[in-house]
Design an enzyme around this catalytic site. Sequence first.
Site, mmCIF file in Angstrom:
data_model
loop_
_atom_site.group_PDB
_atom_site.id
_atom_site.type_symbol
_atom_site.label_atom_id
_atom_site.label_comp_id
_atom_site.label_asym_id
_atom_site.label_seq_id
_atom_site.Cartn_x
_atom_site.Cartn_y
_atom_site.Cartn_z
ATOM 1 N N TYR A 9 0.860 -1.184 0.000
ATOM 2 C CA TYR A 9 0.000 0.000 0.000
ATOM 3 C C TYR A 9 0.897 1.235 0.000
ATOM 4 O O TYR A 9 1.705 1.426 0.918
ATOM 5 C CB TYR A 9 -0.866 -0.039 1.254
ATOM 6 C CG TYR A 9 -2.052 0.889 1.324
ATOM 7 C CD1 TYR A 9 -2.249 1.925 0.420
ATOM 8 C CD2 TYR A 9 -2.995 0.736 2.324
ATOM 9 C CE1 TYR A 9 -3.347 2.765 0.507
ATOM 10 C CE2 TYR A 9 -4.106 1.561 2.431
ATOM 11 C CZ TYR A 9 -4.267 2.575 1.518
ATOM 12 O OH TYR A 9 -5.350 3.416 1.613
ATOM 13 N N SER A 10 0.803 2.073 -1.021
ATOM 14 C CA SER A 10 1.602 3.302 -1.132
ATOM 15 C C SER A 10 3.090 2.950 -1.037
ATOM 16 O O SER A 10 3.606 2.189 -1.864
ATOM 17 C CB SER A 10 1.163 4.301 -0.069
ATOM 18 O OG SER A 10 1.706 5.584 -0.300
ATOM 19 N N MET A 11 3.818 3.461 -0.052
ATOM 20 C CA MET A 11 5.230 3.110 0.100
ATOM 21 C C MET A 11 5.416 1.596 0.112
ATOM 22 O O MET A 11 6.416 1.074 -0.399
ATOM 23 C CB MET A 11 5.776 3.708 1.391
ATOM 24 C CG MET A 11 7.245 3.429 1.643
ATOM 25 S SD MET A 11 7.830 3.899 3.299
ATOM 26 C CE MET A 11 7.381 2.429 4.230
ATOM 27 N N LEU A 48 -1.446 -0.769 -4.174
ATOM 28 C CA LEU A 48 -2.518 0.229 -4.074
ATOM 29 C C LEU A 48 -1.898 1.603 -3.870
ATOM 30 O O LEU A 48 -1.110 1.799 -2.954
ATOM 31 C CB LEU A 48 -3.439 -0.110 -2.904
ATOM 32 C CG LEU A 48 -4.446 0.971 -2.472
ATOM 33 C CD1 LEU A 48 -5.438 1.282 -3.605
ATOM 34 C CD2 LEU A 48 -5.201 0.529 -1.223
#
Length: 232
Positions: free
Chosen positions: A73-75, A101
């Site tokens: 998720y993200s990073m 994501l």
Amino acid sequence: MSDARLICLPPAGAGPSLFRPWIAADACVEAPGLPGREGRFREPPAPDLGALADRLAEDLAPRLPPRYALFGYSMGGALAALLAERLSRRGLPGPEALFVLGAHAPSRLGEGVARLHALSSEAFWAEVARLGGTPREILESPEMRELFEPALRADFRLCAEFRAPPGAPRLACPVHVFVGEDDPLVGPDCLADWQACAQGPVHLHPIGGGHMLPPPAFAALHGRIRSLWGQA
């Protein structure tokens, strides 16, 4: 997919508790703890994202299942890609799929957050609020902000300072990229960068929401991931 594990990596500043709804619904979901947060709060954060991927690979290697997928998720998306490469270096099985994501590929990880870690505390939290997803009790409490700021700021620094090494092996598994239609940091153009670091197919999945999904939407994403993985 009952015999396979879904190993999940969180966005900046977050920890395994983010994935509690997924773990409650599916015993095959695993969320490793990262240094500097939750159960590992007293540990110093990793000096850079590559070192964090190395540490994760070392922790996971002795208990890596023969069949697994990664979610980031993200990073956590870029971290998952780096983790897959580290595990491959050790001669271990690669993931059957990578799901990300709101995540840039490692080559563009710092885009949109390059200066966040250097902002004053007030400006820093204004930007965090703009991204959405941070609970109101944290945003409205000086004590809670003081508690969470070091890990969150450290993670934004990891993203801003990371430089993908040239010649890194390309991902051998399918990659599924979820992008929020109102995400101010990651847009559909991220697909080209994920394609550049993958050997196999890369699929774009637009979804409703911004960079950080509200809890109900995030909880529902687990079922979609399981469905896509089952079709692979």
